[in-house]
Structure formats: C-alpha cells, structure tokens
Design an enzyme around this catalytic site. Structure first.
Site, short mmCIF file in Angstrom:
data_model
loop_
_atom_site.label_atom_id
_atom_site.label_comp_id
_atom_site.label_asym_id
_atom_site.label_seq_id
_atom_site.Cartn_x
_atom_site.Cartn_y
_atom_site.Cartn_z
N ASP A 87 0.80 -1.22 0.00
CA ASP A 87 0.00 0.00 0.00
C ASP A 87 0.83 1.27 0.00
O ASP A 87 0.32 2.37 0.22
CB ASP A 87 -0.97 -0.01 1.18
CG ASP A 87 -2.04 -1.07 1.02
OD1 ASP A 87 -2.56 -1.20 -0.11
OD2 ASP A 87 -2.35 -1.78 1.99
N ASP A 148 -6.54 -5.24 -4.17
CA ASP A 148 -6.28 -3.85 -3.80
C ASP A 148 -5.03 -3.29 -4.47
O ASP A 148 -4.91 -2.08 -4.70
CB ASP A 148 -6.09 -3.71 -2.28
CG ASP A 148 -7.11 -4.44 -1.44
OD1 ASP A 148 -7.54 -5.54 -1.85
OD2 ASP A 148 -7.47 -3.94 -0.36
N ARG A 220 -15.78 -4.24 -1.87
CA ARG A 220 -14.69 -3.27 -2.00
C ARG A 220 -13.58 -3.82 -2.88
O ARG A 220 -12.94 -3.07 -3.62
CB ARG A 220 -14.16 -2.85 -0.62
CG ARG A 220 -13.25 -1.62 -0.72
CD ARG A 220 -13.11 -0.87 0.60
NE ARG A 220 -12.25 -1.53 1.55
CZ ARG A 220 -12.65 -2.04 2.71
NH1 ARG A 220 -13.93 -2.01 3.06
NH2 ARG A 220 -11.80 -2.61 3.54
#
Length: 375
Positions: A87, A148, A220
């Site tokens: 991330d 993600d 998500r």
C-alpha cells in the site's frame, strides 16, 4: 447537488484540520475517527483530501496542512515505518505525488520516486508478482497477491514516465496481468486474494481475507478492480485491462440493491441488519468516471455506466452523506472496514470520504485525483 455536496465536504475537511492536528484519520467508532501517527495503510487518503480541497478552494490552510502531511510521509520513508506492504502506492500517490502534480515541488517528486523504489522491493521471483503483505521471509504471506494492489500500481507506472526506466512499468503491467488472470473469475466477479507457491510461482488458489467467504465477492475488492484496471489501461493501452474494468463494473452495478449502494459482500445474506459499504460504491463511482473517459460515444456500455454513475452518486449524496450535519467528522456514513474482524462496520472510512470527494470534484470541476499526470 454536486456543488452543495462539495462545499459541505470542504467545510468539514477544514474543521477536521483542527480536530486531527498532526494525526491521520483511519476509520471511526460511533462517529469519531480513530487517529494514528502515520503508521497505517490508509494515511494517504487524508493527504489526498487536503490537496483536493486546496485545488478547489485555493485556501492556503489546506495547502499548509497538506504539505505538513507530506513532511510526515518523508519522515515515514526515512524511518521505514510500517512499509512492509504493497500500500505504499496508496500512501505516496495521494501525498507527495499529489504535491508534485499540484505545485511541481521537486523534493516531493524525489520522495515519490523513493516510494516507487520501496514498492519495487516487494517484487517476487519466480512468481512474477508484488507480494501484498509481510516481509519476504514471511511464509504465510510470501505467496499472496490481493486485488487492492491495482490501485498501488499507478505509482510504478508514473515512476517509469518520470525516469524513463521501464522496470517499474513492466512490474506494474505484469501485476495487472496476474490479477486479471487469477483474481477475475469467469462470471466477472473477483477473488479478494490469490496464493502462489513462492518458490515455484505455481498458482494455488483464491481466497478472501475480508469478504464473506472464499468464493464470495467482497464488494470493496470488486471496486478496486473496476478503478485499478481502468488506470492500468490508461498507462498501457492494453485492451484486456479496459475489458476487465468493464466486466467488473457491469457485475458490480448489476448486483446493487434498489438504492444503488453496495452491501459489504455481494454474497452475504441480506436482511435488515446487513452492513452496507458506502466506500465500495464511492470507489466505483470514481472508477466509472475513469472508465467512461476511455469509452467512445459508440460504446454500448457508455450510456449504461453514465446512468448508473448518476444513480449511485445521487444516492450517496442524498442517503449516505452527512450534508447538513455540521459536527460530523466524516463525509459518508455506513462504510464497512473489516466485518469478520468486527472492526468499524457501519461507520466512516477515510478512503470512502476520499473517493466520494474525488468523484464529486471530477464530476463538477473536472479535477481528477492524483493517480496520473494531468494533461
């Protein structure tokens, strides 16, 4: 409607500068944001909101607060504070890269390139993927990719553009292709995560960490795919990435409830107490705006996506936003972070606030986020 929503969001963000001080919001409990010392994966979203508000309003308080967050991210990089995850792209695209895009600050550009180098350290051979979580010697995590990561790849694409070095772009494109092949299912739904044998690269199978079950579709995660594949298409022009974004978008939109805002998992049993995830719908709204920008007028999906974007954003503004609630810390109610873990379902999520604001800014002012250089 959009202008009113933006003005409300800008006013709340301004008040939050004083509330949060030098801390970073994460998720809320009973309407109050939990704050951290810039050591979580979500901290770039607050920085991105500050930069968006500065570009919209010209208010120097936003710029000063945003620059202070970048200084914090510089310290985080120097001290390597909790950077053993993919991330890094979320953290630095919306902070130092945003500062570079807005003000052409060379030190911010250099910090962002350092971040790209840090993300590249997570590239794993022989599997040919970016390890999502944990250190390289973490046996449990060494073979994991998650959907993600698609939103972290713009950091690498951008670094190739800035340096002329194809290594960043090649890694990002390979990760996007690995995600397309193994995370996107045949029915256009998606796995949250997929495992490979870290020693041989052999695929093992899909699973979930935050979804309802291994075979379910965590909303998500599906949202990250919609936006992430559209961004990979922007950088590579690989038509398979555009098609993947469209497929995931159709699935997401076709499975929404009547008010056009997602539940936390498409396969979770629906009853009066089933959690929503407004943040997933906010991400998809921003992603649809990116996707639509790549479709010509003759594309049969374009009008459908535009219509559903309008319905979803209208519902977010009218039913889920905190417009008129002056003391509210967040912009969107009813987000869900980690339902199985019991962490902040049905409350504010800082990424939900960011993508909601980004979508509003793009719709009303043509202000894109900070995932790529503007023309």
């Amino acid at each position: 409607m959009w202008t009113q929503a933006i003005e409300d969001a800008v006013a709340k963000t301004l008040r939050n500068i004083e509330r949060f001080g030098d801390k970073f919001p994460h998720v809320s409990l009973n309407g109050t944001y939990g704050l951290n010392d810039n050591d979580d994966w979500t901290d770039g979203f607050w920085s991105g909101m500050l930069w968006l508000c500065y570009e919209y309003s010209g208010n120097e308080r936003f710029r000063q607060a945003a620059e202070a967050t970048v200084a914090s991210f510089r310290k985080r990089m120097q001290e390597h504070v909790v950077l053993d995850h993919h991330d890094i792209g979320f953290l630095y695209s919306l902070s130092s890269k945003a500062q570079w895009i807005v003000s052409r600050d060379e030190s911010a550009r250099q910090l962002t390139l350092q971040a790209a180098d840090a993300l590249m350290k997570r590239w794993r051979e022989p599997g040919g993927y970016i390890q999502a979580w944990g250190r390289k010697d973490d046996a449990k995590e060494a073979g994991r990719i998650i959907i993600d990561c698609l939103l972290n790849l713009p950091l690498l694409y951008w670094a190739s553009e800035q340096t002329g070095d194809p290594v960043y772009r090649n890694a990002a494109a390979a990760q996007a292709e690995k995600s397309r092949r193994y995370l996107v299912r045949g029915d256009d739904s998606s796995y949250h995560t997929f495992f490979f044998n870290p020693e041989t690269g052999e695929p093992i199978g899909g699973a979930t960490h935050q979804g309802y079950s291994n075979g379910s579709t965590w909303t998500r995660g599906q949202a990250w795919g919609v936006y992430g594949f559209a961004l990979s298409y922007r950088y590579t022009k690989n038509p398979l990435f555009l098609e993947s974004s469209k497929r995931l978008a159709r699935y997401f939109l076709n499975h929404l409830p009547e008010d056009h805002v997602a539940y936390w998992d498409f396969n979770a049993p629906v009853h009066a107490d089933t959690y929503r995830d407004s943040s997933a719908s906010a991400i998809v709204a921003a992603g649809l705006l990116e996707l639509i920008s790549h479709l010509d007028e003759q594309d049969p999906d374009r009008s459908y996506f535009q219509d559903m974007l309008l319905k979803s954003m209208t519902s977010l503004v009218e039913r889920y936003a905190t417009i008129g609630e002056e003391d509210a810390e967040g912009l969107l109610k009813r987000g869900s972070y980690y339902v199985h873990g019991g962490i902040s379902p049905d409350d504010y999520m800082i990424w939900g606030d960011y993508f909601y604001l980004e979508a509003l800014m793009r719709m009303e002012k043509g202000l894109t986020g900070y995932w790529y250089e503007r023309e």
